[in-house]
Design an enzyme around this catalytic site. Structure first.
Site, short mmCIF file in Angstrom:
data_model
loop_
_atom_site.label_atom_id
_atom_site.label_comp_id
_atom_site.label_asym_id
_atom_site.label_seq_id
_atom_site.Cartn_x
_atom_site.Cartn_y
_atom_site.Cartn_z
N ARG A 1 47.15 19.98 32.24
CA ARG A 1 46.96 20.72 33.49
C ARG A 1 47.98 21.86 33.61
O ARG A 1 47.67 22.97 34.00
CB ARG A 1 47.11 19.73 34.65
N ARG B 1 55.16 8.86 39.21
CA ARG B 1 54.56 8.57 40.52
C ARG B 1 53.76 7.27 40.47
O ARG B 1 53.03 7.02 39.52
CB ARG B 1 53.66 9.74 40.93
N ARG C 1 42.70 34.19 40.03
CA ARG C 1 43.07 33.41 38.86
C ARG C 1 43.02 34.23 37.58
O ARG C 1 43.50 33.79 36.54
CB ARG C 1 42.09 32.23 38.67
N LYS D 1 53.23 23.27 46.33
CA LYS D 1 52.60 24.45 46.92
C LYS D 1 51.94 24.13 48.27
O LYS D 1 52.02 24.92 49.21
CB LYS D 1 51.57 24.99 45.93
N ARG E 1 47.98 6.83 38.83
CA ARG E 1 46.68 7.50 38.79
C ARG E 1 46.45 8.10 37.40
O ARG E 1 47.39 8.55 36.76
CB ARG E 1 46.63 8.65 39.82
#
Ligand SMILES: [Zn+2]
Length: 216
Positions: free
Chosen positions: A171, A127, A88, A13, A160
């Site tokens: 999430r 990642r 939201r 995004k 991470r």
């Protein structure tokens, strides 16, 4: 042109937002930025926001709407804006419509970047980041020449905490639960553009441009 940008965490995004701003000259409005600016300038609204944040509480809907409304009344926004991270909730969406109608304007397009959750999880979980220079790799899509070692500086790569599978899944599910009603709301208003975010970055942006049209 007034835009709302929706998309799950990890859907790219941010990159698309930058390109939209560049191509259309819209003002990028994120609630995070508004919060920080009001707190920094110690405005009345900023003082209220700070109280909630200091207590570790969510900033209530009414206050978020007030802050966004205040931002939307500023002059630079007249040339068009892109909301990111707002609304939201349905309450926020309805209040936004009221504010815009008072200002004699409306949302033109809701750009909804869609990516299958399995793909988002795969992107995030693979990642790896270099401890030395912050270079990013992906175990599958962009692996370093030597496993676990940065190509450019030779230091160790790490994952991470934010990219751990459980965290990513959580999430995404929070996002999906929160956003589903909004997608329904804008689908009913018939101004939503669902964009396939699984394509490469440039193709995604081409699709966004096609949806927005040439108006500025
Ligand atoms: Zn490195």
């Amino acid at each position: 042109m007034n835009i709302i940008l929706l998309g799950p965490p990890g859907a790219g995004k941010g990159t698309q937002a930058e390109q939209i701003v560049e191509a259309y000259g819209t003002v990028h409005i994120s609630t995070g930025d508004i919060f920080r600016k009001n707190i920094k300038e110690n405005t009345e609204l900023g003082k209220k926001v700070k109280e909630y944040i200091d207590k570790g509480l969510l900033v209530p809907d009414e206050l978020v709407v007030e802050l966004v409304a205040d931002r939307l009344m500023q002059d630079d926004v007249k040339k068009g804006f892109m909301l990111d991270g707002f609304p939201r909730t349905i309450f926020q969406a309805e209040e936004l419509d009221k504010v815009l109608s008072k200002l004699g304007t409306k949302i033109d397009t809701v750009v909804n970047i869609e990516v299958n959750p399995d793909i988002l999880i795969e992107r995030a979980v693979g990642r790896r980041i270099c401890k030395g220079d912050g270079s990013t790799y992906h175990v599958k899509f962009n692996p370093p020449k030597k496993e676990g070692i940065c190509d450019t500086c030779g230091q160790a790569l790490y994952q991470r905490d934010d990219d751990k599978e459980e965290t990513v899944k959580n999430r995404i599910s929070v996002y999906t639960d929160q956003t589903k009603p909004l997608i329904d709301y804008y689908t009913k208003q018939n101004n939503i553009a669902n964009i396939n975010g699984e394509q490469n970055i440039d193709t995604v942006f081409e699709d966004i441009k096609a949806a927005l049209g040439s108006d500025k």
